[in-house]
Design a protein around this motif. Structure first.
Motif, PDB file in Angstrom:
ATOM      1  N   LYS A   1       0.928  13.752  11.227  1.00 53.16           N
ATOM      2  CA  LYS A   1       0.965  13.309   9.832  1.00 53.16           C
ATOM      3  C   LYS A   1       2.347  13.469   9.198  1.00 53.16           C
ATOM      4  O   LYS A   1       2.569  13.015   8.085  1.00 53.16           O
ATOM      5  CB  LYS A   1      -0.037  14.128   8.992  1.00 53.16           C
TER       6      LYS A   1
ATOM      7  N   ARG B   1       3.320  16.314   8.126  1.00 49.55           N
ATOM      8  CA  ARG B   1       2.875  17.060   6.954  1.00 49.55           C
ATOM      9  C   ARG B   1       3.571  18.409   6.911  1.00 49.55           C
ATOM     10  O   ARG B   1       3.675  19.080   7.937  1.00 49.55           O
ATOM     11  CB  ARG B   1       1.355  17.259   7.072  1.00 49.55           C
TER      12      ARG B   1
ATOM     13  N   SER C   1      -6.864  14.016   5.532  1.00 51.71           N
ATOM     14  CA  SER C   1      -7.007  12.567   5.588  1.00 51.71           C
ATOM     15  C   SER C   1      -6.099  12.033   6.695  1.00 51.71           C
ATOM     16  O   SER C   1      -5.008  12.552   6.924  1.00 51.71           O
ATOM     17  CB  SER C   1      -6.643  11.955   4.239  1.00 51.71           C
TER      18      SER C   1
ATOM     19  N   ASN D   1      -3.899   9.871   7.396  1.00 51.71           N
ATOM     20  CA  ASN D   1      -2.767   9.017   7.049  1.00 51.71           C
ATOM     21  C   ASN D   1      -1.482   9.806   7.247  1.00 51.71           C
ATOM     22  O   ASN D   1      -1.505  11.031   7.294  1.00 51.71           O
ATOM     23  CB  ASN D   1      -2.862   8.584   5.583  1.00 51.71           C
TER      24      ASN D   1
ATOM     25  N   SER E   1      -4.807   7.355   1.475  1.00 58.07           N
ATOM     26  CA  SER E   1      -5.768   7.762   2.499  1.00 58.07           C
ATOM     27  C   SER E   1      -6.460   6.550   3.124  1.00 58.07           C
ATOM     28  O   SER E   1      -6.682   5.546   2.460  1.00 58.07           O
ATOM     29  CB  SER E   1      -6.844   8.666   1.888  1.00 58.07           C
TER      30      SER E   1
ATOM     31  N   HIS F   1       2.075  11.071  -4.444  1.00 56.37           N
ATOM     32  CA  HIS F   1       1.326  11.333  -3.238  1.00 56.37           C
ATOM     33  C   HIS F   1       0.766  10.066  -2.620  1.00 56.37           C
ATOM     34  O   HIS F   1       0.965   9.785  -1.461  1.00 56.37           O
ATOM     35  CB  HIS F   1       0.211  12.324  -3.536  1.00 56.37           C
TER      36      HIS F   1
HETATM   37 MG    MG Z   1      -4.502  13.587   2.231  1.00 57.94          MG
END
Ligand code: MG
Ligand code: TXA
Length: 320
Positions: free
Chosen positions: A52, A54, A140, A142, A148, A226
């Motif tokens: 991700k 992330r 999620s 994505n 998402s 976001h």
């Molecule tokens: Mg998310």
């Protein structure tokens, strides 16, 4: 190499085996598609963050098949029990104290002493977790910072080969991420993220929720821009220009946009929520200067819809 697998019995069993072997499986929930790894598997959970892109300080939600599985790693107080009785399985995540000594990877909680817990209602998600026999950590599915995914195709477009297997059960019925309520402190109940379960229904059971703006936000993923389309968003639009796309709501959208998609011609917020992310994606692919969005009522699911739209409309921030 990833594989798109129909979410029938054989597909779910194959996905559960893949999870047990440490692979990343995207699966449908009633809210959005999640990117799953078994919560005890440090290496697989670490791969979620890579897939991700992330930041590691952003914790993941642990998905349980039922309340008993959730109570295996989190403390539910009386308020949590009441909300779980009413809304689990369903689009509600509770942030609860993490039990000590449980084998949940610290990457799932980002090292916090709390854990986000949810029992999803989608039959495919529940059967997958039951079959796996352990809670499944899943953000999620994505790339970090994007809208998402509400279909298996969205997942493949965003994550490509970074996901090993995608269970395909068509579009997600709710279409917005779960509502997150922080009950980790005994005297406080905080709405960390409005979502697929309205604030009103939660407050009817446990009283008023503190807002997300009232103090330091402890959900790192909730800061700033976001849900980001590439095109600028113009909110509260009552007219539209010829070089704009229009995301409409209700029976009388203004004419003149290059392309118009209507979240709900009959003005139904649940229908609008289910359509929001897929329609944003489609309009973002059009050759337009901006996406104009008609006003959406603030009550019920409108709170979460407006939250996502506001985040999507913020200017790009120079953050990770
Ligand atoms: Mg998310
Ligand atoms: O509907 C959903 O919630 C979907 C599906 C897949 O279940 N999942 C989802 O996960 O939206 P994600 O990672 O995209 O968003 C979870 C949010 C993040 O903003 C994260 O910071 C917050 O939950 N969160 C998770 N654990 C937390 C914790 N212990 N304390 C505070 N916030 C937490």
């Amino acid at each position: 190499m990833n594989r798109l697998v129909p979410a029938d019995g054989a597909g779910i069993r194959e996905a559960a085996r893949a999870l047990a072997e440490g692979r990343l499986v995207a699966f449908p929930t009633e809210t959005v598609y999640g990117l799953g790894a078994v919560v005890t598997d440090d290496r697989a959970v670490a791969r979620i963050f890579v897939a991700k892109r992330r930041p590691h300080h952003n914790p993941l939600i642990a998905h349980a098949a039922d309340r008993a599985m959730a109570a295996g790693f989190a403390w539910l107080d009386e308020r949590a029990e009441r909300l779980a009785d009413a809304f689990w399985p369903g689009p509600l995540t509770l942030v609860l104290p993490l039990k000590t000594g449980v084998p949940v990877s610290p990457l799932v909680t980002a090292g916090l002493s709390t854990v986000g817990v949810r029992v999803p209602a989608h039959p495919v998600a529940r059967r997958l977790i039951e079959e796996t026999g352990l809670p499944v950590a899943a953000p999620s599915a994505n790339r970090s910072g994007r809208v998402s995914p509400t279909t298996a195709e969205h997942v493949l477009r965003d994550l490509g080969d970074a996901v090993d297997l995608v269970l395909d059960a068509g579009p997600c019925p709710v279409g917005l991420e779960s509502t997150i309520v922080d009950l980790s402190e005994p005297e406080r109940a905080r709405l960390l993220r409005p979502g697929g379960l309205s604030r009103e229904r939660i407050e009817a059971l446990i009283g008023p929720l503190e807002g997300v703006d009232g103090g330091p936000v402890r959900a790192p993923g909730l800061l700033g821009r976001h849900y980001a389309p590439r095109r600028p968003l113009r909110l509260g639009a009552r007219r539209v220009a010829a070089d704009e796309a229009l995301l409409a709501f209700g029976p009388e959208p203004p004419a003149g946009a290059r392309i118009t998609l209507n979240l709900s011609p009959r003005g139904d917020l649940a229908e609008a929520a289910a359509n929001l992310f897929a329609m944003l994606r489609r309009l973002d692919e059009a050759e337009v200067r901006a996406i104009a969005v008609m006003p959406i009522p603030a009550e019920g699911l409108g709170e979460a819809i407006n939250d996502r739209l506001r985040r999507a409309a913020l200017p790009v921030e120079p953050v990770a």
